[in-house]
Write an enzyme that holds these catalytic residues in place. Structure first.
Site, PDB file in Angstrom:
ATOM      1  N   HIS A 145      41.946  32.917  32.599  1.00 53.19           N
ATOM      2  CA  HIS A 145      41.490  34.223  32.559  1.00 53.19           C
ATOM      3  C   HIS A 145      42.236  35.082  31.568  1.00 53.19           C
ATOM      4  O   HIS A 145      41.877  35.894  31.024  1.00 53.19           O
ATOM      5  CB  HIS A 145      41.287  34.949  33.943  1.00 53.19           C
ATOM      6  CG  HIS A 145      41.232  36.336  33.977  1.00 53.19           C
ATOM      7  ND1 HIS A 145      39.935  36.744  33.884  1.00 53.19           N
ATOM      8  CD2 HIS A 145      42.071  37.363  34.412  1.00 53.19           C
ATOM      9  CE1 HIS A 145      39.991  38.177  33.799  1.00 53.19           C
ATOM     10  NE2 HIS A 145      41.362  38.563  34.347  1.00 53.19           N
ATOM     11  N   ARG A 154      43.589  40.374  21.321  1.00 52.54           N
ATOM     12  CA  ARG A 154      44.698  39.713  20.496  1.00 52.54           C
ATOM     13  C   ARG A 154      44.440  38.185  19.949  1.00 52.54           C
ATOM     14  O   ARG A 154      44.765  37.252  20.690  1.00 52.54           O
ATOM     15  CB  ARG A 154      46.081  39.504  21.048  1.00 52.54           C
ATOM     16  CG  ARG A 154      46.809  40.933  21.382  1.00 52.54           C
ATOM     17  CD  ARG A 154      47.996  40.588  22.264  1.00 52.54           C
ATOM     18  NE  ARG A 154      47.895  39.788  23.658  1.00 52.54           N
ATOM     19  CZ  ARG A 154      47.389  40.329  24.543  1.00 52.54           C
ATOM     20  NH1 ARG A 154      47.221  41.772  24.817  1.00 52.54           N
ATOM     21  NH2 ARG A 154      47.222  39.511  25.629  1.00 52.54           N
ATOM     22  N   GLU A 210      35.341  40.737  39.716  1.00 54.45           N
ATOM     23  CA  GLU A 210      36.588  39.614  39.662  1.00 54.45           C
ATOM     24  C   GLU A 210      36.283  38.697  40.935  1.00 54.45           C
ATOM     25  O   GLU A 210      36.830  39.138  41.975  1.00 54.45           O
ATOM     26  CB  GLU A 210      37.713  40.455  39.213  1.00 54.45           C
ATOM     27  CG  GLU A 210      37.814  41.162  38.041  1.00 54.45           C
ATOM     28  CD  GLU A 210      39.403  41.654  37.607  1.00 54.45           C
ATOM     29  OE1 GLU A 210      40.328  41.584  38.414  1.00 54.45           O
ATOM     30  OE2 GLU A 210      39.442  41.696  36.613  1.00 54.45           O
ATOM     31  N   ASP A 244      37.283  42.067  43.127  1.00 55.80           N
ATOM     32  CA  ASP A 244      38.121  43.031  42.778  1.00 55.80           C
ATOM     33  C   ASP A 244      37.164  43.782  41.667  1.00 55.80           C
ATOM     34  O   ASP A 244      37.495  43.654  40.621  1.00 55.80           O
ATOM     35  CB  ASP A 244      39.535  42.650  42.337  1.00 55.80           C
ATOM     36  CG  ASP A 244      40.184  43.642  41.905  1.00 55.80           C
ATOM     37  OD1 ASP A 244      39.992  44.919  41.956  1.00 55.80           O
ATOM     38  OD2 ASP A 244      41.273  43.335  40.880  1.00 55.80           O
ATOM     39  N   THR A 370      41.439  37.163  38.931  1.00 52.00           N
ATOM     40  CA  THR A 370      40.271  36.474  38.518  1.00 52.00           C
ATOM     41  C   THR A 370      40.389  34.997  38.282  1.00 52.00           C
ATOM     42  O   THR A 370      41.512  34.540  37.587  1.00 52.00           O
ATOM     43  CB  THR A 370      39.756  36.892  37.359  1.00 52.00           C
ATOM     44  OG1 THR A 370      39.785  38.513  37.331  1.00 52.00           O
ATOM     45  CG2 THR A 370      38.364  36.553  37.134  1.00 52.00           C
TER      46      THR A 370
END
Ligand code: MN
Length: 439
Positions: A145, A154, A210, A244, A370
């Site tokens: 994750h 990134r 999540e 979540d 997650t």
């Protein structure tokens, strides 16, 4: 770590026939706890233990004088309106209750007639949160994750340099955590698309799930007294499923520099049944990392932890859209993973959380983060499955989803199975998105 004992014997059968079909989440080898009452009643909330499609009403059994010996104090604590007191008593208490119920529920038990009047069908039960959750901390324990998310921000350097050294987490909020069946309004928040000059307040258009597990703390540690890695699981009462819910358009604008805030605290959902660490004992697996990864610092490692610190728990998430509901179609599974892929274990979460002297309390919830697995089809949030909203997922009825729509219900399930052990499960964690409230 809990050892195997006679309560795990795969040959055990119950006089509650529905516990014996090999498919139920709740055979006699599981015996998870919840807080329940009869649906629609004003009865007191009290503890119950699942067996097949029934609930053992622990309060009724205490009232009837069913329990004695070591199990009595544990049963009295489990009869309260939350499990916090039982959790605070440590694993031996819950274990004595488990042993007493395992014996009494076995086929041929002389105690069947005494316990039978204390059963309530699960179809007639409703649930409350299993405990008063004082503090809630969410971790980030899936390296898959963390890498998938990192790639979106990134591409050249997806994983931050601290990830393999420190179990990353943040302090969340417990007031908005609800039990399975929770329905919540789509949150509003500040959203600023990259090309906009200024943010605006609007309902989240990028609502996500999540798929996590929730680690519920049992016996506390004193402020200033860290919990060692090999003692960590004696402070864990059990595990639940945990969703979540996350607003991915609120999150990127607010999270720097202090982390997630309103993108996460509008709702979170737990499953009602707490599966104890003792029930999970047959499903331990080694917990190791690739040899060319940095090995954890000594306070996060031990030989016992490497040998059996992991848990083999299958996990899946399903969606039921309003159109599926109207057509009477079953919910559609859109991801499937396993808790054994986590990079940091529950014991490491506890050891790290307390290494500075922080005190954990009975009923505290630690989210795993997650739990995405190694391949993209094992990703456990839409932000990964749709690559940041670029590739919608296709559902079997021809619908697609990029983010959650109003009326969508998400169902999490979890279960353990392996040869030589009885299959056990977690039941369901279900939650529904309602339209945003009028501004
Ligand atoms: Mn989370």
């Amino acid at each position: 770590m809990s050892a195997l004992n006679e309560t795990h014997d795969p040959g055990l059968r119950s006089w509650v026939e529905s516990a014996n079909d090999g498919r139920t989440d709740f055979p006699i080898q599981n015996l998870p706890l919840a807080i329940f009452r009869r649906k629609g009643s004003s009865e007191a909330w009290r503890g119950g233990v699942a067996i097949g499609d029934q609930v053992v009403d622990v309060a009724a059994a205490v009232q009837a004088g069913f329990f004695g010996g070591d199990a009595l104090a544990a049963a009295q604590a489990a009869a309260e309106p939350t499990l916090n007191h039982l959790m605070s008593m440590g694993p031996k208490a819950a274990s004595s209750l488990r042993k007493a119920l395992s014996q009494a529920l076995q086929a041929g038990s002389s105690r069947q007639a005494a316990l039978q009047p204390c059963l309530v069908p699960q179809a007639e039960a409703e649930y409350s949160l299993p405990c008063r959750i004082g503090d809630y901390t969410d971790f980030y324990t899936s390296v898959h994750h963390a890498t998938n998310i990192g790639k979106q921000f990134r591409p050249d350097n997806p994983l931050l340099p601290n990830y393999k050294w420190v179990p990353i987490g943040y302090h969340g909020r417990s007031s908005s955590i609800g039990v399975s069946g929770q329905a919540f309004h789509r949150p509003r928040g500040q959203v600023k698309p990259p090309d906009a000059d200024a943010p605006s307040l609007k309902p989240s258009a990028r609502l996500d799930i999540e798929l996590e597990m929730g680690v519920l703390i049992g016996q506390p540690n004193a402020l200033g007294a860290p919990i060692g890695i090999d003692d960590a699981e004696s402070h864990v009462f059990g595990l639940v499923l945990f969703n979540d819910w996350s607003a991915r358009d609120i999150q990127p604008w607010e999270y720097q520099p202090l982390g997630p805030f309103l993108s996460k605290n509008f709702a979170s959902t737990v499953s009602p049944w707490v599966v104890t660490m003792e029930a999970l004992a047959p499903f331990r697996v080694p917990f190791t990392r690739p040899a060319d990864d940095p090995q954890p610092l000594p306070y996060l490692a031990s030989s016992a932890h490497s040998a059996a610190g992991g848990l083999d728990i299958e996990l899946e998430a399903l969606i039921e859209t309003p159109r599926m509901r109207a057509a009477g179609s079953p919910p559609a599974r859109f991801t499937h993973t396993n808790y054994r892929h986590a990079y940091w274990s529950a014991a490491q979460m506890v050891a790290h959380h307390t290494v500075n002297g922080c005190n954990l309390q009975p009923g505290d919830l630690l989210g795993t983060g997650t739990l995405s697995g190694p391949t993209l089809d094992q990703a456990c949030a839409l932000i990964e499955l749709t690559t940041g909203g670029k590739n919608p997922i296709a559902l079997p009825n021809g619908e697609t989803r990029t983010w959650l729509e109003d009326g969508d219900t998400i169902i999490l399930r979890g279960w353990c199975e392996r040869p030589g052990a009885a299959r056990i499960g977690f039941g369901e964690c279900r939650g529904t998105v309602l339209a945003a409230r009028d501004a």
